[in-house]
Design a protein around this motif. Structure first.
Motif: not given
Length: 783
Positions: A210-212, A232-234, A238-239, A289-295
């Motif tokens: 998960l960290a990676d 983690h946008a990338a 992938r998911l 300001d939610a700390p999540v990726a746009q995806g």
């Protein structure tokens, strides 16, 4: 001295009820016994009358936190001539009605403290539980609810666990999933190349993946989740590619309420839902300001958030001995390909490894797959979107007893329902039924629930749609009369059943995407009048009073996936030219336009529809919001979000574009017979086109459309009240998942003096349909 038997029914097994009775009896100086039976908890108590009265009162008022006492029936017993201490007897099986199976529950505060207490013998044990928390429905194989009838039967208790299990004063007395590191289930992790065993090693490996930015398939209470870091946008991209889910929002799991507050704006009711024992996914307004990726949720103003609810979740979301960096928020979405059933068996590891980089599993079998529930708060009240883990299989209590009936539910968002007497047990969410794997899940759930409650149906119920796989399945396997129930009448009956209004006349606005009508058309924008005699006449007591004006839908499911097609069909029906300045016209290539125009002119490959859901799609396309969708209702959802921005939170002082909102189009019929009343969208569509050409903001036009629909609902209600005196108005069908519309209709109706009926227990969408099917089929076939 006298004796009394108490028979307690409801959610009273697997929740610490017998120890509760034992402690009360000792406190009150009573002798006798308490036991579990398949029908409930039976208490035989002896002592002074005043003490027995106190027991009768407190057995319900002081019940354990997970218990739900429905009824306490009392019978006098002869005084015990040889009184002994109060005891807990072994469970017994017997014929007759079955008790309620409790739903799965989130880890309790006591177990959570022990989980992270280095001095506790269950320190960091991923399966810590007690009578106040943990798995129930997903591990039970039969009733009464005892360990031999669960998937924990293959895990013999160690001496320490056995001591706790048999001590009536211990928090783990008869906690059927009780275990510890010495005797309980254990974790494993598999990356396709090798398997790692041992709880701490498996957790550390999962945390490193998960960290990676990798994806981990995590086995939970009712199935596997796919987890990835929310920032983690990338990894999220992938998911999405693996899951074949390009746009639909993912759910998030937060390790604490504070972490959830960083993601979404929460009111007290939403926080109560998040922290309650059911722990559903709660849809709430996204923080800027939610700390999540746009995806995570592309373009969405909301996020679906749940709190960690199993010990394993908490261990994943907190640092452990391996000192691996961890995030306290993860994407946590169901482990399945789009439109396929949830993975829940270890044999699914092959598919899981195609969806993830690591599988984190364990050796406690899941008997019944159960997806996460989804809810939201509307006007300060919970409003269910998907009813599953934490709520299923709690029954919906009816006003009177009906014959045993089994309903197979809808094609989409399927649930099944077992009705027996006055209890209607709706299953967990099963998903969409188009594929063979989904139908196998349907068959397995049907067999399990019928066997669990030992119900022998006198009839089955299914939808009338000739192309539904659920209907075909029911025709193949029903061994008793099969009663087909029209889709929208089932929606109406579901709403009335959960609100105890099956004996009250109600006008029901039933708006959805698709439902097979009496005339073979695709219905979906209906006003149905339910009489006071639904329980005597079934569906015949629910008549169609009005509808949206019919329009052609060309191309079947293609028209659903491509809203521009329905926009052009609506413009064609309204006599509005297909000009290139309109977004859906510009989207379509000229050859496609010519083909569609020919099909509409000649009614080739066209089905007439009154669907309100398709009208929302058409308006979305007309305003340039969405021409092609990748998940169900995407166009309508994005239209609602656009309109909500213009509404600024106001439920009714929201007019938006006044020309659209006041366009009219309601055509009441003459005289008492209002079956020919229709809502014609042509004036509204004309106003939308004029607004676009005048440069008005699409958000104001979208809001005006919502107001137009709400005013039409009010107009139908006023006409019906004038003609019949009916002052109850129900709102059901998947379109009413639109909170802006729901709040607007509610406010306008209440302002005009109507009693508004909304869903509280089952969803407005097809997830609640099986309840209505069961009720109408039972009533239609009653002698």
């Amino acid at each position: 001295m006298t004796g009394r038997r108490l028979v307690v029914t409801g959610v009273v097994q697997g929740v610490g009820f017998r120890p509760h009775v034992y402690r009360l009896a000792h406190e009150l100086g009573l002798t006798g016994s308490v036991t579990n039976t398949a029908a409930g908890v039976v208490i035989d108590a002896h002592g002074p009358t005043a003490a027995l009265d106190e027991l009768t009162r407190r057995v319900a008022t002081d019940a354990p936190p997970l218990a739900q006492v429905r009824d306490v029936r009392c019978h006098d017993l002869a005084a015990d001539p040889t009184p002994v201490a109060f005891t807990i007897l072994a469970s017994t099986s017997q014929d007759g009605p079955r008790t309620t199976v409790p739903p799965d529950c989130a880890i309790c505060d006591n177990c959570l403290r022990e989980l992270f207490d280095p001095g506790d013998r269950r320190y960091r044990h991923p399966f810590i539980t007690c009578t106040d928390c943990g798995p129930r429905f997903t591990i039970v194989t039969g009733l009464p609810y005892d360990r031999p009838r669960t998937s924990m039967a293959s895990f013999p208790m160690c001496p320490d666990c056995a001591t706790e299990y048999h001590d009536p004063l211990d928090r783990r007395f008869h906690a059927q999933p009780v275990a510890c590191p010495a005797c309980g289930p254990h974790l494993w992790a598999d990356d396709g190349a090798r398997r790692t065993t041992g709880d701490e090693a498996a957790i550390a490996l999962a945390q490193r993946v998960l960290a990676d930015g990798g994806t981990v398939a995590v086995k939970g209470l009712g199935g596997f989740h796919l987890a990835v870091r929310a920032d983690h946008a990338a990894g999220i991209a992938r998911l999405r590619a693996r899951k074949q889910r390009p746009d639909r929002p993912f759910a998030l799991m937060a390790g604490s309420l504070d972490a959830a507050r960083r993601l979404v704006e929460l009111d007290p009711v939403e926080e109560q839902l998040l922290t309650g024992v059911a722990r559903p996914i709660v849809l709430a307004r996204r923080r800027s300001d939610a700390p999540v990726a746009q995806g995570v949720a592309p373009g969405s103003a909301e996020l679906g958030v749940m709190l960690a609810y199993t010990p394993l979740h908490h261990l994943l979301l907190r640092p452990g001995p391996a000192a691996v960096p961890v995030a306290d928020v993860l994407v946590m979405t169901s482990a399945n390909l789009s439109d396929e059933p949830l993975c829940y068996r270890d044999e699914d590891a092959g598919l899981l490894l195609r969806l993830s980089d690591l599988v984190l599993g364990h050796d406690r079998p899941i008997v019944t797959p159960c997806d996460d529930s989804v809810t939201r708060v509307v006007d300060g009240e919970p409003y269910p979107v998907r009813r599953s883990r934490g709520y299923a299989p709690l029954p919906v209590r009816l006003d009177r007893e009906l014959p045993a009936t089994f309903a197979v539910g809808a094609e989409l968002k399927n649930t099944v329902c077992v009705l027996d007497g006055a209890d209607a047990v709706c299953s967990q969410h099963l998903g969409d039924m188009a594929g063979w794997e989904s139908q196998q899940t349907l068959a397995g759930t049907a067999a399990h629930v019928l066997a669990l409650y030992e119900v022998t149906p006198t009839r089955w119920a299914a939808d009338t749609h000739p192309a539904y796989q659920t209907r075909a399945w029911a025709h193949r396997f029903a061994d008793v009369p099969l009663i087909e129930v029209q889709h929208h009448r089932a929606h109406a009956a579901s709403l009335l059943a959960e609100n105890h209004l099956l004996g009250t006349p109600v006008l029901v606005a039933c708006f959805d995407g698709t439902g097979y009508g009496d005339d073979g058309a695709t219905w979906g924008g209906e006003w149905l009048l339910a009489g006071a005699d639904v329980l005597d006449r079934g569906g015949a007591a629910i008549v169609r009073r009005a509808s949206l004006l019919e329009v052609s839908m060309v191309g079947g499911d293609t028209a659903v996936r491509e809203p521009w097609r329905q926009a052009l069909a609506q413009l064609h029906r309204a006599g509005i030219a297909w000009s290139d300045d309109l977004p859906p016209v510009a989207h379509a290539d000229p050859p496609l336009r010519r083909m569609l125009a020919g099909a509409l002119d000649r009614s080739v490959a066209a089905v007439p529809t009154t669907s309100m859901g398709r009208l929302f799609d058409a308006v979305s396309a007309l305003l340039g919001v969405r021409q092609v969708i990748t998940y169900e209702a995407q166009a309508a959802i994005e239209l609602e979000q656009l309109a909500a921005g213009a509404a600024r939170g106001a439920p009714v002082g929201w007019v938006g574009d006044g020309a659209v909102a006041g366009a009219g189009g309601w055509r009441p019929s003459a005289g008492q017979d209002s079956r020919q009343a229709v809502l014609d969208p042509a004036p509204m569509l004309t106003a939308l086109v004029e607004g676009l050409r005048a440069g008005r903001q699409p958000a104001d036009l979208a809001l005006g459309f919502h107001v137009w629909v709400a005013r039409a609902v009010l107009a139908a209600a006023l006409d019906t009240r004038a003609a019949t005196g009916v002052d109850h108005v129900g709102l059901t069908g998947g379109v009413f998942a639109n909170v802006l519309l729901l709040r607007g209709c509610t406010a306008l109706l209440r302002e005009a003096g109507f009693q508004v009926v909304r869903h509280r227990l089952v969803p407005c969408n097809d997830g609640g349909l099986s309840l209505g099917q069961a009720v109408l089929a039972a009533a239609d076939g009653r002698e």
